[in-house]
Design a protein around this motif. Structure first.
Motif, PDB file in Angstrom:
ATOM      1  N   VAL A   1       0.943  -1.537   0.353  1.00 34.56           N
ATOM      2  CA  VAL A   1      -0.160  -0.164  -0.167  1.00 34.56           C
ATOM      3  C   VAL A   1       1.317   1.765   0.036  1.00 34.56           C
ATOM      4  O   VAL A   1       2.126   1.528   1.102  1.00 34.56           O
TER       5      VAL A   1
ATOM      6  N   GLY B   1       0.209   5.412   0.940  1.00 31.96           N
ATOM      7  CA  GLY B   1      -0.607   6.648   0.472  1.00 31.96           C
ATOM      8  C   GLY B   1       0.045   8.391   1.682  1.00 31.96           C
ATOM      9  O   GLY B   1       1.378   7.981   1.486  1.00 31.96           O
ATOM     10  N   TRP B   2      -0.914   8.959   1.647  1.00 30.41           N
ATOM     11  CA  TRP B   2      -0.688  10.176   1.764  1.00 30.41           C
ATOM     12  C   TRP B   2      -0.938  10.551   3.282  1.00 30.41           C
ATOM     13  O   TRP B   2      -2.150   9.997   3.787  1.00 30.41           O
TER      14      TRP B   2
ATOM     15  N   PHE C   1      -4.046  11.107   8.192  1.00 28.32           N
ATOM     16  CA  PHE C   1      -3.833  10.864   7.120  1.00 28.32           C
ATOM     17  C   PHE C   1      -5.129  10.975   6.093  1.00 28.32           C
ATOM     18  O   PHE C   1      -6.003  11.888   6.286  1.00 28.32           O
TER      19      PHE C   1
ATOM     20  N   ALA D   1      -4.967   6.690   0.466  1.00 27.90           N
ATOM     21  CA  ALA D   1      -3.928   5.642   0.639  1.00 27.90           C
ATOM     22  C   ALA D   1      -5.045   4.659  -0.690  1.00 27.90           C
ATOM     23  O   ALA D   1      -6.065   4.645  -1.599  1.00 27.90           O
TER      24      ALA D   1
ATOM     25  N   THR E   1      -8.557   2.269  -3.074  1.00 29.55           N
ATOM     26  CA  THR E   1      -8.382   3.830  -2.982  1.00 29.55           C
ATOM     27  C   THR E   1      -9.147   3.416  -0.866  1.00 29.55           C
ATOM     28  O   THR E   1     -10.091   3.249  -0.989  1.00 29.55           O
TER      29      THR E   1
ATOM     30  N   CYS F   1       4.865  11.108   1.326  1.00 24.79           N
ATOM     31  CA  CYS F   1       4.069   9.838   0.523  1.00 24.79           C
ATOM     32  C   CYS F   1       4.856   8.482   1.607  1.00 24.79           C
ATOM     33  O   CYS F   1       5.942   8.763   2.872  1.00 24.79           O
TER      34      CYS F   1
ATOM     35  N   LEU G   1      -5.059   1.247   8.002  1.00 24.85           N
ATOM     36  CA  LEU G   1      -3.919   2.440   6.689  1.00 24.85           C
ATOM     37  C   LEU G   1      -3.692   3.741   7.049  1.00 24.85           C
ATOM     38  O   LEU G   1      -3.833   4.445   6.227  1.00 24.85           O
TER      39      LEU G   1
ATOM     40  N   TYR H   1       2.607   2.384   9.610  1.00 26.53           N
ATOM     41  CA  TYR H   1       3.711   2.863   7.943  1.00 26.53           C
ATOM     42  C   TYR H   1       5.085   1.864   8.006  1.00 26.53           C
ATOM     43  O   TYR H   1       5.434   2.467   9.499  1.00 26.53           O
TER      44      TYR H   1
END
Length: 121
Positions: free
Chosen positions: A30, A32-33, A44, A47, A55, A93, A102, A108
């Motif tokens: 995955v 993500g931003w 968050f 992602a 998404t 990111c 997520l 992460y």
């Protein structure tokens, strides 16, 4: 895994920006931003799964921001439309090796450097 974010800048409210994140090294599951505004915690944003492209997005950006990926280029994008001053933040990111938690930044595994997005009113 290394991540390189780009695309930030200064834009007026209502404008658009597209952020890019090139992911190199071995494949993650995955990408993500996240974003962090001055004096606030990192939060968050969105992602995406590399396989399948499913998404996920925070309620605050749904309908305005779109996350996508180009597997051939190992790149994840964040298209940001209808930007608001409250979207001003450093955008990061990140990537992780599973599908779980997520929205939790602590879950992460890999992070890129941030890119500044400033939205003027």
């Amino acid at each position: 895994v290394q991540l390189q974010a780009s695309g930030g800048g200064l834009v007026q409210a209502g404008g658009s920006l597209r952020l890019s994140c090139v992911v190199s090294g071995r494949t993650s599951v995955v990408a993500g931003w996240f974003r962090q505004a001055p004096g606030k915690e990192r939060e968050f944003v969105a992602a995406i799964r590399w396989i399948g492209g499913r998404t996920y997005a925070a309620d605050s950006v749904k309908g305005r921001f779109t996350i996508s990926r180009d597997n051939a280029k190992n790149t994840v994008y964040l298209q940001m439309n209808s930007l608001k001053p409250e979207d001003t933040a450093v955008y990061y990111c990140a990537a992780k090796d599973d599908y779980y938690y997520l929205v939790d930044m602590l879950r992460y595994d890999y992070w890129g450097q941030g890119t500044q997005v400033t939205v003027s009113s």
